[in-house]
Scaffold this motif. Structure first.
Motif, mmCIF file in Angstrom:
data_model
loop_
_atom_site.group_PDB
_atom_site.id
_atom_site.type_symbol
_atom_site.label_atom_id
_atom_site.label_comp_id
_atom_site.label_asym_id
_atom_site.label_seq_id
_atom_site.Cartn_x
_atom_site.Cartn_y
_atom_site.Cartn_z
ATOM 1 N N LYS A 71 -24.339 -4.714 10.977
ATOM 2 C CA LYS A 71 -23.703 -4.021 12.101
ATOM 3 C C LYS A 71 -22.203 -4.277 12.143
ATOM 4 C CE LYS A 71 -27.166 -5.311 15.081
ATOM 5 N NZ LYS A 71 -27.601 -5.733 16.374
ATOM 6 N N ASP A 72 -21.812 -5.535 11.882
ATOM 7 C CA ASP A 72 -20.393 -5.885 11.966
ATOM 8 C C ASP A 72 -20.082 -7.018 10.992
ATOM 9 O OD1 ASP A 72 -21.615 -8.040 13.166
ATOM 10 O OD2 ASP A 72 -20.782 -7.696 15.153
ATOM 11 N N ASN A 73 -18.816 -7.404 10.957
ATOM 12 C CA ASN A 73 -18.377 -8.441 10.024
ATOM 13 C C ASN A 73 -18.968 -9.805 10.353
ATOM 14 O OD1 ASN A 73 -16.863 -6.607 8.625
ATOM 15 N ND2 ASN A 73 -14.938 -7.098 9.642
ATOM 16 N N LEU A 74 -19.149 -10.104 11.621
ATOM 17 C CA LEU A 74 -19.717 -11.399 12.019
ATOM 18 C C LEU A 74 -21.143 -11.546 11.507
ATOM 19 C CD1 LEU A 74 -19.362 -14.039 13.543
ATOM 20 C CD2 LEU A 74 -20.169 -12.881 15.599
ATOM 21 N N PHE A 79 -24.811 -13.952 7.537
ATOM 22 C CA PHE A 79 -25.765 -13.800 6.434
ATOM 23 C C PHE A 79 -25.283 -14.556 5.198
ATOM 24 C CE2 PHE A 79 -27.053 -11.543 2.562
ATOM 25 C CZ PHE A 79 -28.429 -11.645 2.674
ATOM 26 N N GLY A 80 -24.008 -14.391 4.837
ATOM 27 C CA GLY A 80 -23.445 -15.084 3.678
ATOM 28 C C GLY A 80 -23.440 -16.581 3.873
ATOM 29 N N PHE A 84 -25.442 -19.190 1.456
ATOM 30 C CA PHE A 84 -24.707 -20.102 0.583
ATOM 31 C C PHE A 84 -24.381 -21.435 1.235
ATOM 32 C CE2 PHE A 84 -23.573 -15.804 -0.959
ATOM 33 C CZ PHE A 84 -24.148 -15.908 -2.207
ATOM 34 N N LEU A 85 -24.906 -21.719 2.427
ATOM 35 C CA LEU A 85 -24.578 -22.957 3.127
ATOM 36 C C LEU A 85 -25.108 -24.180 2.383
ATOM 37 C CD1 LEU A 85 -23.331 -24.281 5.615
ATOM 38 C CD2 LEU A 85 -25.546 -24.095 6.728
ATOM 39 N N ILE A 86 -26.365 -24.168 2.000
ATOM 40 C CA ILE A 86 -26.966 -25.342 1.357
ATOM 41 C C ILE A 86 -26.304 -25.635 0.001
ATOM 42 C CG2 ILE A 86 -29.096 -26.255 0.355
ATOM 43 C CD1 ILE A 86 -30.575 -24.957 2.706
#
Length: 177
Positions: A71-74, A79-80, A84-86
């Motif tokens: 829906k938007d950049n946030l 999602f990204g 890619f957090l872990i």
């Protein structure tokens, strides 16, 4: 490349051409037209087969690709970040531990060089921990007082004067004296 053409087939080709266009065709033109027709027929089959294979490959690719719309950049950022957090944390922690290990090994090398340079360092350890140092006229001095009791001299705080040798002795560790 093409098979032999009979007189009867040539006559049919010439007749169908004359019926369709109203012009009479000679035999060489009919032979060349037949040859071209054979070759373009093979070419047409190859093109159809290639088109079919491309279509199958496109369906396979469409089945493997999953488009994601946000829906938007946030929402895209979240999602990204979740995806890619872990791995990012693992890399960050690995970098931290590597830097810490390198820092500790450098500190160890520095301490090791110091101990090698000053082999009597361990003998002065207790005195260094409790000694009183004062700065007088931009000079640093170790402050000691005469020992009140020879049997219980405080390390790094008291001294004993040996009159016979005219020297001051400072104990370096507590123990049998």
């Amino acid at each position: 490349m093409s098979s032999q053409i009979t007189k009867e087939e040539l006559t049919r080709i010439k007749g169908s051409f004359q019926a369709k266009y109203g012009y009479e065709m000679d035999e060489w033109t009919a032979v060349i037209l037949t040859e071209l027709n054979d070759r373009f027929g093979n070419f047409s089959q190859t093109v159809q087969q290639s088109t079919k294979e491309v279509g199958n490959a496109a369906q396979l690719i469409k089945g493997q690709v999953h488009a994601v719309h946000f829906k938007d950049n946030l929402q895209a950022f979240s999602f990204g970040l979740g995806k890619f957090l872990i791995p990012s944390l693992v890399v960050l922690i690995g970098i931290f531990f590597t830097a810490h290990f390198i820092g500790q090994s450098e500190k160890y090398v520095t301490i090791s060089e110091f101990v090698n340079r000053y082999p009597n360092f361990d003998a002065f350890r207790q005195m260094i921990e409790v000694a009183e140092i004062r700065e007088l006229k931009s000079q640093k001095y170790l402050i000691l007082r005469p020992a009140a009791n020879v049997k219980s001299i405080e390390v790094g705080k008291e001294y004993q004067y040996l009159k016979e040798e005219n020297v001051v002795v400072v104990p370096l560790m507590v123990g049998n004296q």
